[in-house]
Write a protein that holds these residues in place. Sequence first.
Motif, PDB file in Angstrom:
ATOM      1  N   UNK A  70       0.841  -1.204   0.000  1.00  0.00           N
ATOM      2  CA  UNK A  70       0.000   0.000   0.000  1.00  0.00           C
ATOM      3  C   UNK A  70       0.871   1.247   0.000  1.00  0.00           C
ATOM      4  N   UNK A  71       1.892   1.268   0.847  1.00  0.00           N
ATOM      5  CA  UNK A  71       2.784   2.420   0.921  1.00  0.00           C
ATOM      6  C   UNK A  71       3.530   2.609  -0.403  1.00  0.00           C
ATOM      7  N   UNK A  72       4.097   1.534  -0.951  1.00  0.00           N
ATOM      8  CA  UNK A  72       4.875   1.620  -2.192  1.00  0.00           C
ATOM      9  C   UNK A  72       4.038   2.116  -3.357  1.00  0.00           C
ATOM     10  N   UNK A  73       2.847   1.529  -3.509  1.00  0.00           N
ATOM     11  CA  UNK A  73       2.023   1.857  -4.681  1.00  0.00           C
ATOM     12  C   UNK A  73       1.525   3.295  -4.630  1.00  0.00           C
ATOM     13  N   UNK A  74       1.138   3.772  -3.446  1.00  0.00           N
ATOM     14  CA  UNK A  74       0.649   5.143  -3.337  1.00  0.00           C
ATOM     15  C   UNK A  74       1.787   6.149  -3.477  1.00  0.00           C
ATOM     16  N   UNK A  85       2.630  19.931  -5.210  1.00  0.00           N
ATOM     17  CA  UNK A  85       2.526  20.184  -3.770  1.00  0.00           C
ATOM     18  C   UNK A  85       1.441  19.306  -3.139  1.00  0.00           C
ATOM     19  N   UNK A  86       0.279  19.203  -3.825  1.00  0.00           N
ATOM     20  CA  UNK A  86      -0.812  18.371  -3.315  1.00  0.00           C
ATOM     21  C   UNK A  86      -0.380  16.905  -3.266  1.00  0.00           C
ATOM     22  N   UNK A  87       0.262  16.432  -4.361  1.00  0.00           N
ATOM     23  CA  UNK A  87       0.701  15.033  -4.432  1.00  0.00           C
ATOM     24  C   UNK A  87       1.754  14.723  -3.367  1.00  0.00           C
ATOM     25  N   UNK A  88       2.712  15.631  -3.174  1.00  0.00           N
ATOM     26  CA  UNK A  88       3.761  15.414  -2.180  1.00  0.00           C
ATOM     27  C   UNK A  88       3.198  15.447  -0.760  1.00  0.00           C
ATOM     28  N   UNK A  89       2.165  16.253  -0.548  1.00  0.00           N
ATOM     29  CA  UNK A  89       1.485  16.249   0.753  1.00  0.00           C
ATOM     30  C   UNK A  89       0.884  14.865   1.011  1.00  0.00           C
ATOM     31  N   UNK A  90       0.274  14.313  -0.047  1.00  0.00           N
ATOM     32  CA  UNK A  90      -0.277  12.957   0.064  1.00  0.00           C
ATOM     33  C   UNK A  90       0.793  11.930   0.362  1.00  0.00           C
ATOM     34  N   UNK A  91       1.940  12.044  -0.310  1.00  0.00           N
ATOM     35  CA  UNK A  91       3.064  11.131  -0.069  1.00  0.00           C
ATOM     36  C   UNK A  91       3.529  11.235   1.381  1.00  0.00           C
ATOM     37  N   UNK A  92       3.602  12.472   1.895  1.00  0.00           N
ATOM     38  CA  UNK A  92       4.019  12.692   3.290  1.00  0.00           C
ATOM     39  C   UNK A  92       3.049  12.013   4.258  1.00  0.00           C
ATOM     40  N   UNK A  97      -2.710  12.380  -3.445  1.00  0.00           N
ATOM     41  CA  UNK A  97      -1.838  11.968  -4.560  1.00  0.00           C
ATOM     42  C   UNK A  97      -2.605  11.990  -5.873  1.00  0.00           C
ATOM     43  N   UNK A  98      -3.775  11.359  -5.905  1.00  0.00           N
ATOM     44  CA  UNK A  98      -4.547  11.274  -7.148  1.00  0.00           C
ATOM     45  C   UNK A  98      -5.055  12.651  -7.586  1.00  0.00           C
ATOM     46  N   UNK A  99      -5.453  13.491  -6.608  1.00  0.00           N
ATOM     47  CA  UNK A  99      -5.889  14.856  -6.936  1.00  0.00           C
ATOM     48  C   UNK A  99      -4.718  15.654  -7.491  1.00  0.00           C
ATOM     49  N   UNK A 100      -3.565  15.542  -6.827  1.00  0.00           N
ATOM     50  CA  UNK A 100      -2.375  16.261  -7.283  1.00  0.00           C
ATOM     51  C   UNK A 100      -1.938  15.847  -8.671  1.00  0.00           C
ATOM     52  N   UNK A 101      -1.997  14.551  -8.934  1.00  0.00           N
ATOM     53  CA  UNK A 101      -1.646  14.045 -10.269  1.00  0.00           C
ATOM     54  C   UNK A 101      -2.605  14.592 -11.316  1.00  0.00           C
ATOM     55  N   UNK A 102      -3.901  14.592 -10.985  1.00  0.00           N
ATOM     56  CA  UNK A 102      -4.900  15.083 -11.948  1.00  0.00           C
ATOM     57  C   UNK A 102      -4.702  16.573 -12.217  1.00  0.00           C
TER      58      UNK A 102
END
Length: 314
Positions: free
Chosen positions: A97-101, A131-138, A284-289
């Motif tokens: 889960x951690x790796x894929x996200x 920034x949104x995606x990296x927040x998700x990663x954090x 992550x998905x929002x940031x990617x989009x």
Amino acid sequence: MNKKVWLIYGMLALATSTWGSAFIAGKYAVLSFEPATVAFLRFFGAAILLFPIMWIMVKNHTKPTLKDYGLFAILGLTGIAIYNICFFLASKHAPVIKSSLFIASNPVLIVLLSGLFLKEKITKNNIIGMIIALTGVAFIITNGHLLTLFQLGFEPIDWILLGAVVSWALYSVVGKIVLKKYTSVESTTYAVAFGTLFLLPFALFETTWQDVQLATWDAWVAIAHMSVFVTVVSFIMYYQGIKEVGAAKASIFINVMPVSAVIMATVFLGESFTFAHGIGAVCVLTGVYVGTNTKKWTLFKRQNKLRVQTKDSA
């Protein structure tokens, strides 16, 4: 929407969800082999299949120059060798889960590196998306406790995952250059060939004949699955989808990959999906989009602004 388009969308969803299964298959494969050996066996099998497919599908072959071989070697080093060593190390030492996200944030970095190296325009939305995606990663890394990132820093496996993300982004950027001259089938086939060569010394160093004899059937089935379905069949389906509906629409389906990996990890591996994972996944998905669909996002904001102005003037 006609039936053919639905079939194509279904094919794209199947292809990208199959990519998610690589995270699960990797978990089984690394129980019998070390990460570099798993990567070598996966792509050695894929290369055996890809070369005949390339000769059948590509009628007018372009003979590579020395410079082209250099670019293919870079593709093989970054996207096949380094990425997959990092990927299978993560398969061995980190939850799926951690790796894929974590890896799901990749498209935003690709956009930024394209701007840096290919002089493609970097927009405000690209930065916001990152920034949104990296927040998700954090959120995913810290399981929702963001302050621990400053107190403890990254865990070693987080650096491995970061290496996977960066190497795949570099592979994608160099791939854009190569695709101006070669088809996607040719580019992938040559990249896989070079990547397999780069992985061979590592596989020979870390693997003995006894390891091969003692490997479980689960490991061999997992490697065969990654060679045939994840690397070859899904690749052909995905690029057929690009041919039919275009790269922009097809790229949206890449977001199916982490979702399928998370679902399969909870079903087959019994991993727990936490509230922090959920927040991280949404970010992550929002940031990617936002970061990769700049035109659509800008149009949405303009339409929204126009609605507000219309209401105010009414």
